[in-house]
Design a protein around this motif. Structure first.
Motif, PDB file in Angstrom:
ATOM      1  N   LYS A 182       9.589   2.633 -10.853  1.00 54.25           N
ATOM      2  CA  LYS A 182      10.744   3.382 -10.351  1.00 54.25           C
ATOM      3  C   LYS A 182      11.717   2.422  -9.688  1.00 54.25           C
ATOM      4  CE  LYS A 182       9.079   7.789 -10.403  1.00 54.25           C
ATOM      5  NZ  LYS A 182       9.714   9.006 -10.719  1.00 54.25           N
ATOM      6  N   ARG A 183      12.999   2.639  -9.919  1.00 52.18           N
ATOM      7  CA  ARG A 183      14.035   1.898  -9.210  1.00 52.18           C
ATOM      8  C   ARG A 183      14.199   2.534  -7.843  1.00 52.18           C
ATOM      9  NH1 ARG A 183      18.800   0.257 -13.393  1.00 52.18           N
ATOM     10  NH2 ARG A 183      17.407  -0.658 -14.935  1.00 52.18           N
ATOM     11  N   CYS A 184      14.167   1.729  -6.792  1.00 54.07           N
ATOM     12  CA  CYS A 184      14.166   2.237  -5.417  1.00 54.07           C
ATOM     13  C   CYS A 184      15.311   1.664  -4.602  1.00 54.07           C
ATOM     14  CB  CYS A 184      12.867   1.854  -4.714  1.00 54.07           C
ATOM     15  SG  CYS A 184      11.397   2.449  -5.508  1.00 54.07           S
ATOM     16  N   ARG A 185      15.623   2.409  -3.555  1.00 59.00           N
ATOM     17  CA  ARG A 185      16.571   1.976  -2.532  1.00 59.00           C
ATOM     18  C   ARG A 185      15.932   2.256  -1.186  1.00 59.00           C
ATOM     19  NH1 ARG A 185      19.953   5.068   0.260  1.00 59.00           N
ATOM     20  NH2 ARG A 185      19.747   6.766  -1.216  1.00 59.00           N
ATOM     21  N   ILE A 186      16.032   1.308  -0.260  1.00 64.44           N
ATOM     22  CA  ILE A 186      15.431   1.492   1.063  1.00 64.44           C
ATOM     23  C   ILE A 186      16.201   2.549   1.833  1.00 64.44           C
ATOM     24  CG2 ILE A 186      14.997   0.407   3.301  1.00 64.44           C
ATOM     25  CD1 ILE A 186      14.371  -2.167   1.836  1.00 64.44           C
ATOM     26  N   ALA A 187      15.474   3.528   2.390  1.00 66.91           N
ATOM     27  CA  ALA A 187      16.072   4.581   3.204  1.00 66.91           C
ATOM     28  C   ALA A 187      15.881   4.303   4.690  1.00 66.91           C
ATOM     29  CB  ALA A 187      15.470   5.937   2.848  1.00 66.91           C
ATOM     30  N   TRP A 188      14.729   3.734   5.056  1.00 66.52           N
ATOM     31  CA  TRP A 188      14.442   3.415   6.459  1.00 66.52           C
ATOM     32  C   TRP A 188      13.356   2.354   6.539  1.00 66.52           C
ATOM     33  CZ3 TRP A 188       9.376   4.272   7.592  1.00 66.52           C
ATOM     34  CH2 TRP A 188       8.692   5.232   6.848  1.00 66.52           C
ATOM     35  N   LYS A 189      13.282   1.693   7.711  1.00 65.51           N
ATOM     36  CA  LYS A 189      12.245   0.691   7.988  1.00 65.51           C
ATOM     37  C   LYS A 189      11.721   0.932   9.397  1.00 65.51           C
ATOM     38  CE  LYS A 189      14.372  -3.072   5.396  1.00 65.51           C
ATOM     39  NZ  LYS A 189      14.915  -4.428   5.496  1.00 65.51           N
ATOM     40  N   ARG A 190      10.403   0.855   9.561  1.00 67.13           N
ATOM     41  CA  ARG A 190       9.752   0.943  10.869  1.00 67.13           C
ATOM     42  C   ARG A 190       8.538   0.029  10.855  1.00 67.13           C
ATOM     43  NH1 ARG A 190      10.527   6.633  10.115  1.00 67.13           N
ATOM     44  NH2 ARG A 190      12.441   7.225  11.157  1.00 67.13           N
ATOM     45  N   GLY A 191       8.659  -1.103  11.502  1.00 67.91           N
ATOM     46  CA  GLY A 191       7.555  -2.074  11.507  1.00 67.91           C
ATOM     47  C   GLY A 191       7.293  -2.599  10.118  1.00 67.91           C
ATOM     48  N   GLY A 195      10.489   3.239   3.953  1.00 70.99           N
ATOM     49  CA  GLY A 195      10.716   4.467   3.195  1.00 70.99           C
ATOM     50  C   GLY A 195      11.733   4.209   2.113  1.00 70.99           C
ATOM     51  N   VAL A 196      11.428   4.633   0.901  1.00 75.66           N
ATOM     52  CA  VAL A 196      12.337   4.393  -0.229  1.00 75.66           C
ATOM     53  C   VAL A 196      12.670   5.717  -0.919  1.00 75.66           C
ATOM     54  CG1 VAL A 196      11.481   2.071  -0.624  1.00 75.66           C
ATOM     55  CG2 VAL A 196      10.447   3.939  -1.861  1.00 75.66           C
ATOM     56  N   VAL A 197      13.821   5.736  -1.546  1.00 79.08           N
ATOM     57  CA  VAL A 197      14.215   6.877  -2.369  1.00 79.08           C
ATOM     58  C   VAL A 197      14.341   6.396  -3.805  1.00 79.08           C
ATOM     59  CG1 VAL A 197      15.343   8.174  -0.550  1.00 79.08           C
ATOM     60  CG2 VAL A 197      16.653   6.516  -1.824  1.00 79.08           C
ATOM     61  N   PHE A 198      14.006   7.270  -4.744  1.00 75.29           N
ATOM     62  CA  PHE A 198      14.072   6.928  -6.173  1.00 75.29           C
ATOM     63  C   PHE A 198      15.407   7.355  -6.740  1.00 75.29           C
ATOM     64  CE2 PHE A 198       9.364   8.146  -5.897  1.00 75.29           C
ATOM     65  CZ  PHE A 198       8.973   6.870  -5.586  1.00 75.29           C
ATOM     66  N   THR A 203       0.844  -1.189   0.000  1.00 79.67           N
ATOM     67  CA  THR A 203       0.000   0.000   0.000  1.00 79.67           C
ATOM     68  C   THR A 203       0.880   1.240   0.000  1.00 79.67           C
ATOM     69  OG1 THR A 203      -1.662  -1.185   1.269  1.00 79.67           O
ATOM     70  CG2 THR A 203      -1.843   1.205   1.236  1.00 79.67           C
ATOM     71  N   LEU A 204       0.612   2.154  -0.903  1.00 77.37           N
ATOM     72  CA  LEU A 204       1.347   3.407  -0.975  1.00 77.37           C
ATOM     73  C   LEU A 204       0.778   4.361   0.071  1.00 77.37           C
ATOM     74  CD1 LEU A 204       3.523   4.860  -2.713  1.00 77.37           C
ATOM     75  CD2 LEU A 204       1.630   5.794  -4.025  1.00 77.37           C
ATOM     76  N   ILE A 205       1.604   4.770   1.025  1.00 77.59           N
ATOM     77  CA  ILE A 205       1.172   5.673   2.092  1.00 77.59           C
ATOM     78  C   ILE A 205       1.323   7.124   1.655  1.00 77.59           C
ATOM     79  CG2 ILE A 205       1.539   6.380   4.484  1.00 77.59           C
ATOM     80  CD1 ILE A 205       0.412   3.530   4.120  1.00 77.59           C
ATOM     81  N   ASP A 206       2.506   7.490   1.191  1.00 80.78           N
ATOM     82  CA  ASP A 206       2.720   8.828   0.632  1.00 80.78           C
ATOM     83  C   ASP A 206       3.879   8.774  -0.346  1.00 80.78           C
ATOM     84  OD1 ASP A 206       5.005   8.797   2.212  1.00 80.78           O
ATOM     85  OD2 ASP A 206       4.267  10.250   3.641  1.00 80.78           O
ATOM     86  N   TYR A 207       4.005   9.831  -1.136  1.00 79.29           N
ATOM     87  CA  TYR A 207       5.074   9.857  -2.135  1.00 79.29           C
ATOM     88  C   TYR A 207       5.469  11.292  -2.435  1.00 79.29           C
ATOM     89  CZ  TYR A 207       1.244  11.006  -5.275  1.00 79.29           C
ATOM     90  OH  TYR A 207       0.169  11.602  -5.867  1.00 79.29           O
ATOM     91  N   SER A 208       6.639  11.424  -3.020  1.00 70.74           N
ATOM     92  CA  SER A 208       7.148  12.717  -3.467  1.00 70.74           C
ATOM     93  C   SER A 208       7.980  12.453  -4.716  1.00 70.74           C
ATOM     94  CB  SER A 208       7.991  13.370  -2.371  1.00 70.74           C
ATOM     95  OG  SER A 208       9.217  12.696  -2.226  1.00 70.74           O
ATOM     96  N   PRO A 209       8.475  13.481  -5.373  1.00 70.39           N
ATOM     97  CA  PRO A 209       9.313  13.239  -6.543  1.00 70.39           C
ATOM     98  C   PRO A 209      10.598  12.466  -6.220  1.00 70.39           C
ATOM     99  CG  PRO A 209       8.541  15.495  -6.547  1.00 70.39           C
ATOM    100  CD  PRO A 209       8.136  14.902  -5.235  1.00 70.39           C
ATOM    101  N   PHE A 265      15.095  -2.495  -5.332  1.00 66.12           N
ATOM    102  CA  PHE A 265      14.012  -3.161  -6.043  1.00 66.12           C
ATOM    103  C   PHE A 265      13.312  -2.137  -6.922  1.00 66.12           C
ATOM    104  CE2 PHE A 265      12.536  -1.804  -1.887  1.00 66.12           C
ATOM    105  CZ  PHE A 265      11.409  -1.063  -2.191  1.00 66.12           C
ATOM    106  N   GLU A 266      12.277  -2.577  -7.641  1.00 61.10           N
ATOM    107  CA  GLU A 266      11.466  -1.673  -8.460  1.00 61.10           C
ATOM    108  C   GLU A 266      10.076  -1.567  -7.855  1.00 61.10           C
ATOM    109  OE1 GLU A 266      11.656  -3.272 -12.420  1.00 61.10           O
ATOM    110  OE2 GLU A 266      13.416  -2.067 -12.861  1.00 61.10           O
TER     111      GLU A 266
END
Length: 81
Positions: free
Chosen positions: A65-74, A78-81, A33-39, A56-57
């Motif tokens: 979008k190709r993503c990299r994990i920035a943080w995890k909580r439960g 959070g991912v960055v593009f 589920t997408l919670i929020d997003y930004s550019p 991952f994508e």
């Protein structure tokens, strides 16, 4: 904490909140589920204890979008593009 470069936007209206994580072309996709997003990134809820790789994508509507994990909580990641 560092300030965000872009403001996060919560999906609203007719925007689909369902997204898919593609870890490998031969592996099954992970529905999230997408919670929020930004550019520059997004926050997704995995809905359970699912292990995903650091890169991952993310497929949302028709955008991949190709993503990299920035943080995890439960169950949220959070991912960055």
């Amino acid at each position: 904490m560092h300030p965000r470069r872009h403001a996060r936007v919560k999906p609203s209206g007719l925007v689909s909140r369902q997204a898919k994580i593609i870890t490998d072309p031969r592996a099954p996709v992970i529905v999230c589920t997408l919670i929020d997003y930004s550019p520059g990134g997004a926050c997704v809820d995995l809905g359970g204890q699912v292990k995903i790789p650091d890169r991952f994508e993310l497929l949302h509507v028709n955008t991949k979008k190709r993503c990299r994990i920035a943080w995890k909580r439960g169950t949220r990641v959070g991912v960055v593009f």
